[in-house]
Design a protein around this motif. Sequence first.
Motif, PDB file in Angstrom:
ATOM      1  N   ALA A   1      77.539  49.432  10.767  1.00  0.00           N
ATOM      2  CA  ALA A   1      78.673  50.044   9.733  1.00  0.00           C
ATOM      3  C   ALA A   1      79.928  50.192  10.772  1.00  0.00           C
ATOM      4  CB  ALA A   1      78.025  51.491   9.292  1.00  0.00           C
ATOM      5  N   THR A   2      80.884  51.041  10.853  1.00  0.00           N
ATOM      6  CA  THR A   2      82.047  51.129  11.433  1.00  0.00           C
ATOM      7  C   THR A   2      82.302  52.569  11.152  1.00  0.00           C
ATOM      8  OG1 THR A   2      82.991  49.337  11.606  1.00  0.00           O
ATOM      9  CG2 THR A   2      84.255  50.734  11.905  1.00  0.00           C
ATOM     10  N   VAL A   3      82.635  53.210  11.786  1.00  0.00           N
ATOM     11  CA  VAL A   3      82.509  54.964  11.446  1.00  0.00           C
ATOM     12  C   VAL A   3      83.838  54.521  12.240  1.00  0.00           C
ATOM     13  CG1 VAL A   3      82.511  57.400  12.669  1.00  0.00           C
ATOM     14  CG2 VAL A   3      80.683  55.669  12.804  1.00  0.00           C
TER      15      VAL A   3
ATOM     16  N   VAL B   1      79.876  61.188   7.610  1.00  0.00           N
ATOM     17  CA  VAL B   1      78.927  61.561   9.224  1.00  0.00           C
ATOM     18  C   VAL B   1      79.036  63.223   8.951  1.00  0.00           C
ATOM     19  CG1 VAL B   1      78.471  62.339  11.379  1.00  0.00           C
ATOM     20  CG2 VAL B   1      79.598  59.914  11.125  1.00  0.00           C
ATOM     21  N   LEU B   2      77.483  63.471   8.731  1.00  0.00           N
ATOM     22  CA  LEU B   2      76.766  65.374   7.891  1.00  0.00           C
ATOM     23  C   LEU B   2      77.014  65.591   8.906  1.00  0.00           C
ATOM     24  CD1 LEU B   2      76.500  66.515   6.144  1.00  0.00           C
ATOM     25  CD2 LEU B   2      74.348  66.863   5.727  1.00  0.00           C
ATOM     26  N   GLU B   3      76.092  65.343  10.641  1.00  0.00           N
ATOM     27  CA  GLU B   3      75.829  65.707  11.389  1.00  0.00           C
ATOM     28  C   GLU B   3      75.081  64.766  12.858  1.00  0.00           C
ATOM     29  OE1 GLU B   3      71.591  67.021  10.680  1.00  0.00           O
ATOM     30  OE2 GLU B   3      72.931  68.572  10.852  1.00  0.00           O
ATOM     31  N   ALA B   4      75.670  64.840  14.341  1.00  0.00           N
ATOM     32  CA  ALA B   4      75.822  63.692  15.155  1.00  0.00           C
ATOM     33  C   ALA B   4      74.999  64.682  16.104  1.00  0.00           C
ATOM     34  CB  ALA B   4      77.342  63.555  15.690  1.00  0.00           C
ATOM     35  N   GLY B   5      74.560  64.122  16.962  1.00  0.00           N
ATOM     36  CA  GLY B   5      73.466  64.303  18.106  1.00  0.00           C
ATOM     37  C   GLY B   5      74.134  63.215  19.428  1.00  0.00           C
ATOM     38  N   PRO B   6      72.893  63.663  20.477  1.00  0.00           N
ATOM     39  CA  PRO B   6      73.747  63.018  21.420  1.00  0.00           C
ATOM     40  C   PRO B   6      73.705  61.563  21.211  1.00  0.00           C
ATOM     41  CG  PRO B   6      71.622  64.091  22.159  1.00  0.00           C
ATOM     42  CD  PRO B   6      72.332  63.749  20.527  1.00  0.00           C
TER      43      PRO B   6
ATOM     44  N   GLN C   1      83.610  61.861  10.553  1.00  0.00           N
ATOM     45  CA  GLN C   1      84.225  60.755  10.179  1.00  0.00           C
ATOM     46  C   GLN C   1      84.187  59.976   8.817  1.00  0.00           C
ATOM     47  OE1 GLN C   1      83.390  60.163  14.444  1.00  0.00           O
ATOM     48  NE2 GLN C   1      85.218  61.016  14.838  1.00  0.00           N
ATOM     49  N   SER C   2      84.606  59.426   8.549  1.00  0.00           N
ATOM     50  CA  SER C   2      84.293  58.466   7.110  1.00  0.00           C
ATOM     51  C   SER C   2      83.203  57.513   8.244  1.00  0.00           C
ATOM     52  CB  SER C   2      85.164  58.149   6.246  1.00  0.00           C
ATOM     53  OG  SER C   2      86.290  57.071   7.256  1.00  0.00           O
ATOM     54  N   VAL C   3      82.718  56.516   7.529  1.00  0.00           N
ATOM     55  CA  VAL C   3      81.651  56.029   7.344  1.00  0.00           C
ATOM     56  C   VAL C   3      81.820  54.535   6.560  1.00  0.00           C
ATOM     57  CG1 VAL C   3      79.855  54.615   8.281  1.00  0.00           C
ATOM     58  CG2 VAL C   3      80.084  57.059   8.716  1.00  0.00           C
TER      59      VAL C   3
END
Length: 290
Positions: A272-274, A173-178, A161-163
Amino acid sequence: MAPPRNRRPGFSRRAQYSLFLGYVIAVAGSLVGAGLLVVSAINPPAFSALRAGAGELTAPIGWGLGAVIGGVAALPSDIGGYFGVHNENVRLKQELAAERASLLRARALAFENRRLKLLLSLREPGSDPVATARLVGSSASSTRRYATLYAGLLQGLCAGQSVRGPSGLIGRVLEAGPNTARVLMLVDPESIVPVRRTRDGAAGFAAGRGDTLLDVKPIALANAEFQPGDVLVTSGVGGIYPPNIPVALVVSRSRDGALARPVEHPDAMDFATVLPAYLPPLPPPAEPGR
Protein backbone atom coordinates in the motif's frame (compact mmCIF):
# COMPACT_ATOMS: atom_id res chain seq x y z
CA MET A 1 17.57 -107.89 -58.49
CA ALA A 2 18.09 -104.08 -58.84
CA PRO A 3 17.44 -102.51 -62.27
CA PRO A 4 20.46 -101.40 -64.27
CA ARG A 5 21.53 -97.75 -63.94
CA ASN A 6 21.86 -97.13 -67.65
CA ARG A 7 18.43 -97.69 -69.12
CA ARG A 8 18.08 -97.54 -72.81
CA PRO A 9 14.69 -97.46 -74.55
CA GLY A 10 15.79 -99.99 -77.12
CA PHE A 11 14.29 -102.87 -75.27
CA SER A 12 10.72 -101.37 -75.39
CA ARG A 13 8.76 -99.96 -78.31
CA ARG A 14 6.51 -98.08 -75.99
CA ALA A 15 9.42 -96.28 -74.37
CA GLN A 16 10.85 -95.41 -77.77
CA TYR A 17 7.56 -93.89 -78.94
CA SER A 18 7.16 -91.89 -75.73
CA LEU A 19 10.66 -90.47 -76.07
CA PHE A 20 10.09 -89.63 -79.73
CA LEU A 21 6.77 -87.94 -78.93
CA GLY A 22 8.44 -85.84 -76.26
CA TYR A 23 11.06 -84.65 -78.72
CA VAL A 24 8.35 -83.82 -81.27
CA ILE A 25 6.34 -81.81 -78.70
CA ALA A 26 9.44 -79.94 -77.57
CA VAL A 27 10.44 -79.08 -81.13
CA ALA A 28 6.87 -78.08 -82.01
CA GLY A 29 6.62 -75.89 -78.91
CA SER A 30 9.88 -74.21 -79.75
CA LEU A 31 8.71 -73.55 -83.29
CA VAL A 32 5.37 -72.19 -82.08
CA GLY A 33 7.10 -69.95 -79.53
CA ALA A 34 9.53 -68.69 -82.14
CA GLY A 35 6.64 -68.00 -84.52
CA LEU A 36 4.70 -66.13 -81.84
CA LEU A 37 7.80 -64.12 -81.00
CA VAL A 38 8.27 -63.18 -84.65
CA VAL A 39 4.59 -62.24 -85.01
CA SER A 40 4.66 -60.12 -81.82
CA ALA A 41 7.73 -58.32 -83.08
CA ILE A 42 6.21 -57.66 -86.51
CA ASN A 43 2.63 -56.92 -85.33
CA PRO A 44 2.54 -56.06 -81.56
CA PRO A 45 -1.19 -55.24 -81.34
CA ALA A 46 -2.07 -58.78 -82.46
CA PHE A 47 -1.53 -60.12 -78.92
CA SER A 48 -2.99 -57.23 -76.97
CA ALA A 49 -6.21 -59.13 -76.21
CA LEU A 50 -4.26 -62.16 -75.04
CA ARG A 51 -2.05 -60.06 -72.82
CA ALA A 52 -5.07 -58.26 -71.41
CA GLY A 53 -6.79 -61.54 -70.59
CA ALA A 54 -3.67 -62.86 -68.92
CA GLY A 55 -3.39 -59.66 -66.95
CA GLU A 56 -7.01 -59.96 -65.83
CA LEU A 57 -6.36 -63.51 -64.62
CA THR A 58 -3.12 -62.75 -62.81
CA ALA A 59 -4.05 -59.32 -61.36
CA PRO A 60 -6.15 -60.62 -58.39
CA ILE A 61 -3.44 -63.11 -57.54
CA GLY A 62 -0.76 -60.43 -57.66
CA TRP A 63 -2.90 -58.04 -55.60
CA GLY A 64 -3.50 -60.67 -52.93
CA LEU A 65 0.15 -61.66 -52.79
CA GLY A 66 1.17 -57.97 -52.67
CA ALA A 67 -1.22 -57.25 -49.81
CA VAL A 68 0.03 -60.23 -47.83
CA ILE A 69 3.69 -59.41 -48.46
CA GLY A 70 3.10 -55.69 -47.70
CA GLY A 71 1.28 -56.50 -44.47
CA VAL A 72 4.00 -58.84 -43.31
CA ALA A 73 6.70 -56.35 -44.28
CA ALA A 74 4.91 -53.48 -42.50
CA LEU A 75 4.33 -55.44 -39.30
CA PRO A 76 7.68 -54.52 -37.68
CA SER A 77 7.24 -50.86 -38.57
CA ASP A 78 3.67 -50.89 -37.21
CA ILE A 79 4.86 -52.36 -33.92
CA GLY A 80 7.66 -49.82 -33.72
CA GLY A 81 5.21 -47.06 -34.63
CA TYR A 82 2.87 -48.08 -31.81
CA PHE A 83 5.59 -47.84 -29.21
CA GLY A 84 6.86 -44.64 -30.84
CA VAL A 85 3.40 -43.03 -30.71
CA HIS A 86 3.03 -44.09 -27.09
CA ASN A 87 6.34 -42.48 -26.16
CA GLU A 88 5.47 -39.40 -28.22
CA ASN A 89 2.13 -39.12 -26.43
CA VAL A 90 3.86 -39.29 -23.04
CA ARG A 91 6.36 -36.63 -24.16
CA LEU A 92 3.63 -34.32 -25.45
CA LYS A 93 1.68 -34.68 -22.20
CA GLN A 94 4.79 -33.73 -20.23
CA GLU A 95 5.36 -30.73 -22.48
CA LEU A 96 1.72 -29.70 -22.11
CA ALA A 97 1.99 -29.86 -18.31
CA ALA A 98 5.20 -27.80 -18.41
CA GLU A 99 3.59 -25.23 -20.75
CA ARG A 100 0.55 -24.99 -18.48
CA ALA A 101 2.80 -24.31 -15.48
CA SER A 102 4.70 -21.70 -17.52
CA LEU A 103 1.41 -20.09 -18.54
CA LEU A 104 0.29 -19.85 -14.91
CA ARG A 105 3.63 -18.30 -13.93
CA ALA A 106 3.37 -15.84 -16.83
CA ARG A 107 -0.14 -14.84 -15.77
CA ALA A 108 1.03 -14.36 -12.18
CA LEU A 109 3.95 -12.21 -13.38
CA ALA A 110 1.66 -10.19 -15.64
CA PHE A 111 -0.72 -9.55 -12.74
CA GLU A 112 2.18 -8.56 -10.48
CA ASN A 113 3.59 -6.28 -13.18
CA ARG A 114 0.22 -4.60 -13.69
CA ARG A 115 -0.23 -4.13 -9.94
CA LEU A 116 3.23 -2.62 -9.53
CA LYS A 117 2.63 -0.30 -12.47
CA LEU A 118 -0.55 0.88 -10.80
CA LEU A 119 1.35 1.48 -7.58
CA LEU A 120 3.99 3.48 -9.45
CA SER A 121 1.31 5.63 -11.04
CA LEU A 122 -0.21 6.69 -7.70
CA ARG A 123 1.79 9.89 -7.60
CA GLU A 124 -0.54 12.88 -7.76
CA PRO A 125 0.59 16.27 -9.08
CA GLY A 126 2.13 18.16 -6.20
CA SER A 127 1.57 15.28 -3.74
CA ASP A 128 4.49 12.88 -3.48
CA PRO A 129 3.86 9.61 -1.62
CA VAL A 130 5.35 9.39 1.85
CA ALA A 131 6.15 5.67 1.62
CA THR A 132 5.15 2.42 -0.01
CA ALA A 133 5.12 -0.46 2.45
CA ARG A 134 3.80 -3.96 2.95
CA LEU A 135 0.53 -4.71 4.73
CA VAL A 136 1.47 -7.41 7.23
CA GLY A 137 -1.89 -8.06 8.87
CA SER A 138 -5.54 -7.09 9.23
CA SER A 139 -8.32 -7.80 11.72
CA ALA A 140 -10.87 -9.66 9.60
CA SER A 141 -12.52 -11.51 12.50
CA SER A 142 -13.50 -8.43 14.55
CA THR A 143 -16.05 -5.65 14.14
CA ARG A 144 -13.14 -3.21 14.50
CA ARG A 145 -11.22 -3.23 11.24
CA TYR A 146 -7.54 -2.35 11.46
CA ALA A 147 -4.54 -3.14 9.30
CA THR A 148 -0.85 -3.16 10.16
CA LEU A 149 1.57 -1.43 7.82
CA TYR A 150 5.27 -2.30 7.89
CA ALA A 151 6.43 1.33 8.01
CA GLY A 152 6.39 3.89 10.78
CA LEU A 153 7.86 7.10 12.10
CA LEU A 154 11.30 6.29 10.75
CA GLN A 155 9.83 6.19 7.25
CA GLY A 156 7.96 9.48 7.70
CA LEU A 157 4.50 8.18 8.69
CA CYS A 158 2.27 9.95 11.16
CA ALA A 159 -1.38 9.90 12.21
CA GLY A 160 -3.87 11.31 9.73
CA GLN A 161 -2.15 10.28 6.51
CA SER A 162 -4.31 8.47 3.97
CA VAL A 163 -3.46 4.96 2.78
CA ARG A 164 -4.42 3.66 -0.64
CA GLY A 165 -3.82 0.70 -2.91
CA PRO A 166 -3.65 0.33 -6.68
CA SER A 167 -7.46 0.47 -7.09
CA GLY A 168 -8.51 2.92 -4.42
CA LEU A 169 -8.61 4.09 -0.82
CA ILE A 170 -7.90 1.71 2.08
CA GLY A 171 -8.10 4.01 5.08
CA ARG A 172 -5.90 6.34 7.11
CA VAL A 173 -3.04 6.01 9.56
CA LEU A 174 -4.43 5.93 13.09
CA GLU A 175 -1.15 5.72 15.00
CA ALA A 176 2.49 5.08 14.09
CA GLY A 177 5.37 3.39 15.84
CA PRO A 178 9.06 3.35 14.88
CA ASN A 179 8.65 0.81 12.04
CA THR A 180 4.95 -0.09 12.00
CA ALA A 181 1.72 1.83 11.73
CA ARG A 182 -1.91 1.04 12.54
CA VAL A 183 -4.35 1.78 9.74
CA LEU A 184 -8.05 2.45 10.30
CA MET A 185 -9.77 0.81 7.35
CA LEU A 186 -12.79 2.23 5.54
CA VAL A 187 -15.16 -0.48 6.79
CA ASP A 188 -14.45 0.24 10.47
CA PRO A 189 -17.48 1.75 12.29
CA GLU A 190 -15.34 4.76 13.31
CA SER A 191 -14.35 5.56 9.71
CA ILE A 192 -16.16 8.38 7.89
CA VAL A 193 -14.93 9.56 4.49
CA PRO A 194 -16.28 12.58 2.59
CA VAL A 195 -17.15 11.40 -0.92
CA ARG A 196 -18.76 12.65 -4.08
CA ARG A 197 -20.55 10.88 -6.90
CA THR A 198 -18.61 10.94 -10.15
CA ARG A 199 -21.56 11.34 -12.53
CA ASP A 200 -22.86 14.59 -11.04
CA GLY A 201 -20.57 15.56 -8.14
CA ALA A 202 -23.24 15.00 -5.46
CA ALA A 203 -21.53 15.07 -2.05
CA GLY A 204 -22.01 12.63 0.78
CA PHE A 205 -20.33 10.58 3.49
CA ALA A 206 -19.24 6.93 3.41
CA ALA A 207 -19.30 5.36 6.89
CA GLY A 208 -18.03 1.91 7.83
CA ARG A 209 -20.39 -0.78 9.12
CA GLY A 210 -17.92 -3.25 10.60
CA ASP A 211 -18.52 -5.74 7.78
CA THR A 212 -17.58 -5.57 4.11
CA LEU A 213 -19.95 -2.71 3.14
CA LEU A 214 -20.25 1.05 3.61
CA ASP A 215 -23.26 3.18 4.44
CA VAL A 216 -23.48 6.13 2.07
CA LYS A 217 -25.44 9.18 3.25
CA PRO A 218 -26.06 12.19 1.01
CA ILE A 219 -25.53 15.70 2.30
CA ALA A 220 -28.44 17.17 0.35
CA LEU A 221 -31.74 15.30 0.31
CA ALA A 222 -32.25 16.34 -3.30
CA ASN A 223 -29.32 14.09 -4.26
CA ALA A 224 -30.38 11.11 -2.14
CA GLU A 225 -31.22 8.88 -5.11
CA PHE A 226 -28.10 6.75 -5.34
CA GLN A 227 -28.23 4.09 -8.03
CA PRO A 228 -26.44 0.74 -8.15
CA GLY A 229 -23.26 1.22 -10.13
CA ASP A 230 -22.57 4.78 -8.96
CA VAL A 231 -18.87 5.35 -8.37
CA LEU A 232 -17.83 7.29 -5.27
CA VAL A 233 -14.51 9.10 -4.94
CA THR A 234 -13.00 11.23 -2.21
CA SER A 235 -14.11 14.84 -2.31
CA GLY A 236 -11.11 16.36 -0.50
CA VAL A 237 -13.33 17.96 2.14
CA GLY A 238 -11.89 17.73 5.65
CA GLY A 239 -8.21 18.01 4.82
CA ILE A 240 -7.30 14.31 5.30
CA TYR A 241 -8.02 12.41 2.12
CA PRO A 242 -6.83 13.87 -1.20
CA PRO A 243 -9.59 14.30 -3.77
CA ASN A 244 -10.49 11.94 -6.61
CA ILE A 245 -9.33 8.69 -5.01
CA PRO A 246 -11.81 5.86 -5.78
CA VAL A 247 -13.61 4.78 -2.62
CA ALA A 248 -16.58 2.52 -3.30
CA LEU A 249 -19.16 1.28 -5.77
CA VAL A 250 -22.87 1.49 -4.89
CA VAL A 251 -24.46 -1.97 -4.85
CA SER A 252 -27.99 -1.21 -3.60
CA ARG A 253 -30.23 1.55 -2.33
CA SER A 254 -31.32 1.94 1.27
CA ARG A 255 -34.10 3.92 2.97
CA ASP A 256 -32.08 7.13 3.33
CA GLY A 257 -28.98 6.46 1.25
CA ALA A 258 -27.23 3.47 -0.25
CA LEU A 259 -24.96 0.54 0.45
CA ALA A 260 -21.59 0.50 -1.27
CA ARG A 261 -18.71 -1.94 -1.56
CA PRO A 262 -15.13 -0.63 -1.25
CA VAL A 263 -13.15 -0.88 -4.46
CA GLU A 264 -10.07 -2.04 -2.57
CA HIS A 265 -9.77 -5.25 -0.53
CA PRO A 266 -6.90 -5.00 1.97
CA ASP A 267 -7.15 -8.68 2.89
CA ALA A 268 -6.00 -9.60 -0.62
CA MET A 269 -3.24 -6.95 -0.85
CA ASP A 270 0.41 -6.99 0.08
CA PHE A 271 1.57 -3.39 -0.59
CA ALA A 272 0.00 0.00 0.00
CA THR A 273 1.01 3.62 -0.50
CA VAL A 274 0.85 6.28 2.18
CA LEU A 275 -0.03 9.80 1.05
CA PRO A 276 0.46 13.02 3.02
CA ALA A 277 -2.57 14.58 4.65
CA TYR A 278 -4.45 16.71 2.16
CA LEU A 279 -5.26 20.32 2.92
CA PRO A 280 -7.67 22.15 0.60
CA PRO A 281 -6.19 25.27 -0.98
CA LEU A 282 -6.92 28.47 0.87
CA PRO A 283 -9.31 30.93 -0.77
CA PRO A 284 -7.60 33.86 -2.46
CA PRO A 285 -7.27 36.96 -0.26
CA ALA A 286 -9.90 39.65 -0.72
CA GLU A 287 -8.81 42.70 -2.61
CA PRO A 288 -8.51 45.91 -0.57
CA GLY A 289 -11.62 47.99 -0.57
CA ARG A 290 -13.98 45.07 -1.01
